[in-house]
Design an enzyme around this catalytic site. Structure first.
Site, PDB file in Angstrom:
ATOM      1  N   GLU A 183       0.834  -1.212   0.000  1.00  0.00           N
ATOM      2  CA  GLU A 183       0.000   0.000   0.000  1.00  0.00           C
ATOM      3  C   GLU A 183       0.869   1.263   0.000  1.00  0.00           C
ATOM      4  O   GLU A 183       2.082   1.202   0.215  1.00  0.00           O
ATOM      5  CB  GLU A 183      -0.925  -0.004   1.211  1.00  0.00           C
ATOM      6  CG  GLU A 183      -0.177  -0.064   2.527  1.00  0.00           C
ATOM      7  CD  GLU A 183      -0.780   0.819   3.607  1.00  0.00           C
ATOM      8  OE1 GLU A 183      -1.134   1.981   3.325  1.00  0.00           O
ATOM      9  OE2 GLU A 183      -0.852   0.339   4.751  1.00  0.00           O
TER      10      GLU A 183
ATOM     11  N   LYS B 179      -3.893  -1.547  14.165  1.00  0.00           N
ATOM     12  CA  LYS B 179      -3.110  -0.521  14.848  1.00  0.00           C
ATOM     13  C   LYS B 179      -3.503  -0.452  16.317  1.00  0.00           C
ATOM     14  O   LYS B 179      -4.663  -0.583  16.671  1.00  0.00           O
ATOM     15  CB  LYS B 179      -3.359   0.844  14.194  1.00  0.00           C
ATOM     16  CG  LYS B 179      -2.693   0.949  12.836  1.00  0.00           C
ATOM     17  CD  LYS B 179      -3.251   2.085  12.052  1.00  0.00           C
ATOM     18  CE  LYS B 179      -4.658   1.760  11.589  1.00  0.00           C
ATOM     19  NZ  LYS B 179      -5.256   2.871  10.827  1.00  0.00           N
TER      20      LYS B 179
HETATM   21  N1  PSU Z   1      -1.187   1.507   9.878  1.00  0.00           N
HETATM   22  C1  PSU Z   1      -0.064   2.242   9.984  1.00  0.00           C
HETATM   23  N2  PSU Z   1       0.105   3.310   9.200  1.00  0.00           N
HETATM   24  C2  PSU Z   1      -0.842   3.669   8.312  1.00  0.00           C
HETATM   25  C3  PSU Z   1      -2.034   2.900   8.194  1.00  0.00           C
HETATM   26  C4  PSU Z   1      -2.154   1.820   9.002  1.00  0.00           C
HETATM   27  O1  PSU Z   1       0.800   1.934  10.783  1.00  0.00           O
HETATM   28  O2  PSU Z   1      -0.633   4.652   7.614  1.00  0.00           O
HETATM   29  C5  PSU Z   1      -3.063   3.254   7.171  1.00  0.00           C
HETATM   30  C6  PSU Z   1      -3.360   2.059   6.270  1.00  0.00           C
HETATM   31  O3  PSU Z   1      -3.252   2.483   4.929  1.00  0.00           O
HETATM   32  C7  PSU Z   1      -4.779   1.706   6.602  1.00  0.00           C
HETATM   33  C8  PSU Z   1      -5.328   3.045   6.959  1.00  0.00           C
HETATM   34  O4  PSU Z   1      -5.453   1.090   5.539  1.00  0.00           O
HETATM   35  O5  PSU Z   1      -4.313   3.621   7.735  1.00  0.00           O
HETATM   36  C9  PSU Z   1      -6.648   2.975   7.675  1.00  0.00           C
HETATM   37  O6  PSU Z   1      -7.209   4.237   7.700  1.00  0.00           O
HETATM   38  P1  PSU Z   1      -8.742   4.445   8.122  1.00  0.00           P
HETATM   39  O7  PSU Z   1      -8.818   4.047   9.568  1.00  0.00           O
HETATM   40  O8  PSU Z   1      -9.012   5.906   7.917  1.00  0.00           O
HETATM   41  O9  PSU Z   1      -9.545   3.530   7.241  1.00  0.00           O
END
Ligand code: PSU
Ligand code: MN
Length: 300
Positions: free
Chosen positions: A26, A157
């Site tokens: 990603e 996370k």
């Molecule tokens: N985990 C990390 N760094 C990130 C992300 C996740 O350590 O940048 C990113 C990933 O791309 C994940 C996104 O898909 O955060 C999720 O964001 P949201 O909760 O807005 O869907």
């Protein structure tokens, strides 16, 4: 751009046609998840780790009105230095139509991987259910439940409600495979107290379950790999920093898609780099493990 806005890099196309292993990566982590210069370095190191294991990396981003699967280094540099939209499934069409530079989340990357026929995808942490009553549930979860891709990550996370996220995965039929672990890893920490569905010790064992699940045509599967021991931030150390980071976000009214990048940045600052080191280590390790599983999947 027409109805099929997917541009597959020639190297990726050649690997897919020859049934050689490919690993999707990603780009939100490059544009929004890590500070410079770690973002570009890590993007390159992840691609390198995939190559060292004999697979072809396919980093995904939205560029010039197309979803690109496999990027040249110059696009990695742009993602690391230029403003790029954080593209999940609700913003993918908008970013395409406006021809903006876009960094794809797990959800949008999984969509691209599935469309391209790539079965393995490595990232750091998936999105999930945020704590509290905001109904902030990442589109990563329904993407995992519906798209035929194996996502290799270090768990949700640490800033998420891990119990609700774990339950969501079970309810929606996403198998959680622990790679050399009995517990769902919690990103910076190796343990969460929450169970995985099965523990595997080798890429071959993981590949057998990935193959069986993808054959069901029922959606995706999670392979959870703990952060390497040397770089772990134990949960006890993390919790005070996490409380502080959440307080800062609330004070400043940070919410929605901006919340994750804000919290990760605040944690790196509060922990004097410890969470950042863990993040970098687990990203590169996950890319390596994903490539090994991709290889096993192709060779069995
Ligand atoms: N985990 C990390 N760094 C990130 C992300 C996740 O350590 O940048 C990113 C990933 O791309 C994940 C996104 O898909 O955060 C999720 O964001 P949201 O909760 O807005 O869907
Ligand atoms: Mn969210």
């Amino acid at each position: 751009m027409g109805a099929h806005p997917l541009l597959i890099h020639p190297d990726v196309q050649a690997a897919l046609e020859a049934s050689r292993p490919v690993v999707a990566l990603e780009s939100t982590v490059i544009a929004h998840g890590l500070p410079a210069p770690h973002n570009l370095n890590t993007a390159r190191r992840m691609e390198q780790a995939v190559r060292e294991e004999g697979a072809t990396p396919a980093t995904v981003a939205v560029v010039g009105g197309a979803v690109r699967v496999g990027l040249d280094d110059e696009v990695l540099e742009r993602l690391a230095h230029e403003p790029a939209a954080k593209v999940s499934l609700h913003t993918l069409a908008i970013t395409l139509a406006r021809e903006h530079l876009g960094a794809t989340t797990v959800a949008a990357t999984a969509w691209a991987a599935a469309r391209a026929g790539i079965r393995l995808f490595a990232t750091g942490g998936i999105g999930g259910v945020h704590p509290g009553e905001t109904w902030d549930v990442s589109a990563d979860l329904p993407a995992l439940a519906t798209l035929p891709v194996a996502v290799v990550c270090s768990g949700p996370k640490a800033i998420l409600d891990l119990e609700r996220t774990r339950q969501w995965l079970e309810t929606w039929g996403v198998p959680v495979v622990g790679y050399r672990t009995d517990e769902l890893p919690a990103f910076f920490s190796r343990a969460s107290g929450l169970p995985v569905d099965v523990r595997v010790e080798t890429p071959e064992e993981a590949a057998a379950i990935v193959r069986a699940h993808l054959a069901l045509e029922q959606g995706g599967i999670l392979v959870a790999v703990p952060v390497p021991e040397a770089d772990e931030v134990p949960a006890e150390r993390l919790s005070a920093w996490l409380d502080e980071a959440e307080r800062l976000a609330a004070d400043r009214g940070v919410a929605g898609p901006a919340l994750t990048p804000f919290l990760l940045g605040a944690l790196a600052h509060l922990s004097e780099g410890a969470t950042l080191r863990a993040n970098l280590a687990l990203l590169v390790n996950n890319a390596r493990v994903a490539a090994q599983i991709a290889g096993a999947l192709n060779h069995a």
